[in-house]
Write a protein that holds these residues in place. Structure first.
Motif, PDB file in Angstrom:
ATOM      1  N   MET A  42      53.724  38.303  47.752  1.00 38.14           N
ATOM      2  CA  MET A  42      52.830  38.723  46.911  1.00 38.14           C
ATOM      3  C   MET A  42      51.532  38.159  47.073  1.00 38.14           C
ATOM      4  N   LEU A  43      50.468  39.108  47.128  1.00 37.60           N
ATOM      5  CA  LEU A  43      49.026  38.822  47.283  1.00 37.60           C
ATOM      6  C   LEU A  43      48.364  39.058  45.773  1.00 37.60           C
ATOM      7  N   SER A  44      48.102  37.882  45.027  1.00 39.76           N
ATOM      8  CA  SER A  44      47.628  38.046  43.640  1.00 39.76           C
ATOM      9  C   SER A  44      45.964  37.819  43.433  1.00 39.76           C
ATOM     10  N   ALA A  45      45.406  38.517  42.878  1.00 42.45           N
ATOM     11  CA  ALA A  45      43.955  38.155  42.554  1.00 42.45           C
ATOM     12  C   ALA A  45      43.836  36.877  41.901  1.00 42.45           C
ATOM     13  N   HIS A  46      44.778  36.152  41.527  1.00 38.10           N
ATOM     14  CA  HIS A  46      44.533  35.028  40.901  1.00 38.10           C
ATOM     15  C   HIS A  46      44.789  33.595  41.909  1.00 38.10           C
ATOM     16  N   TRP A  47      45.048  34.030  42.948  1.00 44.47           N
ATOM     17  CA  TRP A  47      45.079  32.582  43.954  1.00 44.47           C
ATOM     18  C   TRP A  47      43.998  32.967  45.051  1.00 44.47           C
ATOM     19  N   MET A  48      43.006  32.397  44.843  1.00 38.76           N
ATOM     20  CA  MET A  48      41.844  32.495  45.616  1.00 38.76           C
ATOM     21  C   MET A  48      41.649  31.184  46.699  1.00 38.76           C
ATOM     22  N   THR A  49      41.222  31.455  47.851  1.00 37.25           N
ATOM     23  CA  THR A  49      41.037  30.446  48.678  1.00 37.25           C
ATOM     24  C   THR A  49      40.136  30.579  49.844  1.00 37.25           C
ATOM     25  N   ALA A  50      39.378  30.120  50.458  1.00 33.68           N
ATOM     26  CA  ALA A  50      38.396  30.435  51.592  1.00 33.68           C
ATOM     27  C   ALA A  50      39.097  31.173  52.623  1.00 33.68           C
ATOM     28  N   GLN A  51      40.341  30.618  52.826  1.00 35.02           N
ATOM     29  CA  GLN A  51      40.810  31.302  54.160  1.00 35.02           C
ATOM     30  C   GLN A  51      42.632  31.446  53.725  1.00 35.02           C
ATOM     31  N   PRO A  52      43.342  32.484  54.140  1.00 33.34           N
ATOM     32  CA  PRO A  52      44.569  32.723  53.781  1.00 33.34           C
ATOM     33  C   PRO A  52      45.551  31.256  53.816  1.00 33.34           C
ATOM     34  N   VAL A  53      46.091  31.235  52.775  1.00 36.96           N
ATOM     35  CA  VAL A  53      47.081  29.996  52.652  1.00 36.96           C
ATOM     36  C   VAL A  53      48.728  30.839  52.088  1.00 36.96           C
ATOM     37  N   ALA A  54      49.550  30.427  52.893  1.00 36.45           N
ATOM     38  CA  ALA A  54      50.942  30.915  52.341  1.00 36.45           C
ATOM     39  C   ALA A  54      51.698  29.845  51.628  1.00 36.45           C
ATOM     40  N   SER A  55      52.404  30.230  50.616  1.00 35.50           N
ATOM     41  CA  SER A  55      53.082  29.337  49.849  1.00 35.50           C
ATOM     42  C   SER A  55      54.402  29.284  50.416  1.00 35.50           C
ATOM     43  N   THR A  56      54.698  27.716  50.655  1.00 38.96           N
ATOM     44  CA  THR A  56      56.317  27.652  51.218  1.00 38.96           C
ATOM     45  C   THR A  56      57.111  26.806  50.197  1.00 38.96           C
ATOM     46  N   ALA A  57      56.620  27.047  48.838  1.00 40.61           N
ATOM     47  CA  ALA A  57      57.425  26.542  47.819  1.00 40.61           C
ATOM     48  C   ALA A  57      58.934  27.162  47.892  1.00 40.61           C
ATOM     49  N   ALA A  58      59.962  26.422  47.765  1.00 33.07           N
ATOM     50  CA  ALA A  58      61.419  26.547  47.543  1.00 33.07           C
ATOM     51  C   ALA A  58      61.645  27.111  46.164  1.00 33.07           C
ATOM     52  N   LYS A  59      61.004  26.487  45.256  1.00 36.24           N
ATOM     53  CA  LYS A  59      61.166  26.671  43.956  1.00 36.24           C
ATOM     54  C   LYS A  59      60.085  26.719  43.102  1.00 36.24           C
ATOM     55  N   PRO A  60      59.287  27.749  43.273  1.00 37.75           N
ATOM     56  CA  PRO A  60      57.742  27.760  42.822  1.00 37.75           C
ATOM     57  C   PRO A  60      57.725  27.784  41.193  1.00 37.75           C
ATOM     58  N   ASP A  61      56.992  27.099  40.741  1.00 36.93           N
ATOM     59  CA  ASP A  61      56.655  26.889  39.290  1.00 36.93           C
ATOM     60  C   ASP A  61      56.193  28.174  38.828  1.00 36.93           C
ATOM     61  N   THR A  62      56.398  28.429  37.479  1.00 39.98           N
ATOM     62  CA  THR A  62      55.596  29.268  36.753  1.00 39.98           C
ATOM     63  C   THR A  62      54.361  28.961  36.439  1.00 39.98           C
ATOM     64  N   ILE A  63      53.280  29.251  36.647  1.00 35.23           N
ATOM     65  CA  ILE A  63      52.039  28.890  36.525  1.00 35.23           C
ATOM     66  C   ILE A  63      51.163  29.678  35.428  1.00 35.23           C
ATOM     67  N   HIS A  64      50.932  29.136  34.271  1.00 34.24           N
ATOM     68  CA  HIS A  64      50.364  29.841  33.166  1.00 34.24           C
ATOM     69  C   HIS A  64      48.836  29.569  33.033  1.00 34.24           C
ATOM     70  N   ASP A  65      48.252  30.214  33.776  1.00 34.63           N
ATOM     71  CA  ASP A  65      46.908  30.321  34.385  1.00 34.63           C
ATOM     72  C   ASP A  65      45.965  31.019  33.427  1.00 34.63           C
ATOM     73  N   PHE A  66      46.091  30.847  32.111  1.00 38.15           N
ATOM     74  CA  PHE A  66      45.198  31.524  31.089  1.00 38.15           C
ATOM     75  C   PHE A  66      45.327  30.830  29.962  1.00 38.15           C
ATOM     76  N   TYR A  67      44.372  31.217  29.160  1.00 36.80           N
ATOM     77  CA  TYR A  67      44.010  30.120  27.899  1.00 36.80           C
ATOM     78  C   TYR A  67      43.901  30.974  26.532  1.00 36.80           C
ATOM     79  N   GLY A  68      44.323  30.557  25.438  1.00 36.25           N
ATOM     80  CA  GLY A  68      44.295  31.107  24.107  1.00 36.25           C
ATOM     81  C   GLY A  68      45.040  32.189  23.960  1.00 36.25           C
ATOM     82  N   PHE A  69      46.059  32.185  24.458  1.00 35.14           N
ATOM     83  CA  PHE A  69      46.912  33.287  24.062  1.00 35.14           C
ATOM     84  C   PHE A  69      48.331  32.693  23.451  1.00 35.14           C
ATOM     85  N   PRO A  70      49.085  33.661  22.881  1.00 35.84           N
ATOM     86  CA  PRO A  70      50.203  33.215  21.853  1.00 35.84           C
ATOM     87  C   PRO A  70      51.113  32.406  22.617  1.00 35.84           C
ATOM     88  N   ARG A  71      51.462  31.329  21.872  1.00 29.70           N
ATOM     89  CA  ARG A  71      52.240  30.262  22.341  1.00 29.70           C
ATOM     90  C   ARG A  71      53.786  30.743  23.064  1.00 29.70           C
TER      91      ARG A  71
END
Length: 261
Positions: A42-71
């Motif tokens: 997955m290439l998401s608009a919400h992970w931005m870096t200067a050069q490509p970075v590949a995530s090697t996470a075996a159990k990736p966390d669920t990132i709640h990268d937003f503010y002011g939304f319902p609990r």
């Protein structure tokens, strides 16, 4: 194994999984018509870096990268397994293509887990993320996709996640779908005509050639993933369009599936 399609998804607002006025069920119907992948890159608009970075996470966390939304939204977890082998292979392919790439353990941002939750609600498809480069142009992301194309032969679905139009400055969150800005259709019609015509040169030059390009994308991080998905497609790709409507006046949602002819 059948070569898998590559996709571009308009992931919409973070509230897509909990707001019945938004087109969430359509993502499930899209997935039902696709071959089941062994893994997703997955290439998401919400992970931005200067050069490509590949995530090697075996159990990736669920990132709640937003503010002011319902609990309720912050309580959602998407515990899909990672795909570190896919991430490492993607990095190798990019390095071999002359695109310097690094690796780190990174979770799934909402551009990744929101559509994954709707398409694969059992969280049983491994997923790895690859970052985009907001200061690089569409041609760079097209080259990234080209380098990743062979992953599709190994059961990996390459997905770009962004938005076909994205201008929060002009969004009207009280607008009804029928109140869409006509510039949205003019832009998407131009874009889809060039996609259907395999006019790659024009697409890569969209900011100069497409009508209202800068109005529809003041910054283009939400469109860059489509060029990676397009690069990963075959030269003679066929395209399927899933239009989902326009929301908040200027935020169009359209999904594209690129399959080999």
């Amino acid at each position: 194994m059948t070569r898998l399609p590559s996709l571009f998804l308009s992931h919409g607002a973070p509230t897509l999984p909990i707001d019945p006025s938004l087109p969430s069920a359509e993502f499930a119907s899209l997935a039902a018509g696709l071959p089941r992948p062994k893994a997703i890159l997955m290439l998401s608009a919400h992970w931005m870096t200067a050069q490509p970075v590949a995530s090697t996470a075996a159990k990736p966390d669920t990132i709640h990268d937003f503010y002011g939304f319902p609990r309720q939204l912050y309580e959602i977890q998407y515990p899909a397994p990672g795909a570190p082998d896919v991430a490492r292979r993607a990095a190798e392919l990019l390095d071999a293509a002359g695109i310097a790439t690094s690796s780190e353990s990174h979770g799934l941002d909402h551009g990744a887990w929101v559509p994954m939750l709707l398409m694969f609600p059992d969280a049983d498809v491994p997923v790895a993320q690859l970052s985009i480069q907001p200061r690089r142009d569409p041609a760079h992301h097209f080259r990234v996709g080209r380098a990743l194309r062979t992953l599709r032969d190994d059961g990996v679905m390459v997905i770009g996640s962004g938005q076909i139009t994205h201008n929060l400055r002009e969004a009207d969150f009280s607008a009804r779908p029928e109140e869409a800005d006509p510039r949205v259709t003019e832009f998407t019609d131009w874009f889809e005509t060039r996609l259907a015509g395999h006019d790659i040169d024009a697409l890569l030059d969209y900011r100069r050639q497409a009508p209202h390009a800068v109005s529809m994308h003041p910054t283009d991080e939400h469109l860059l993933p489509v060029f990676a998905a397009l690069g990963a497609a075959g030269d003679d790709y066929q395209m399927r369009i899933q239009p989902l409507g326009t929301y908040q006046r200027v935020l169009a949602m359209t999904n594209y599936v690129f399959t080999d002819a």
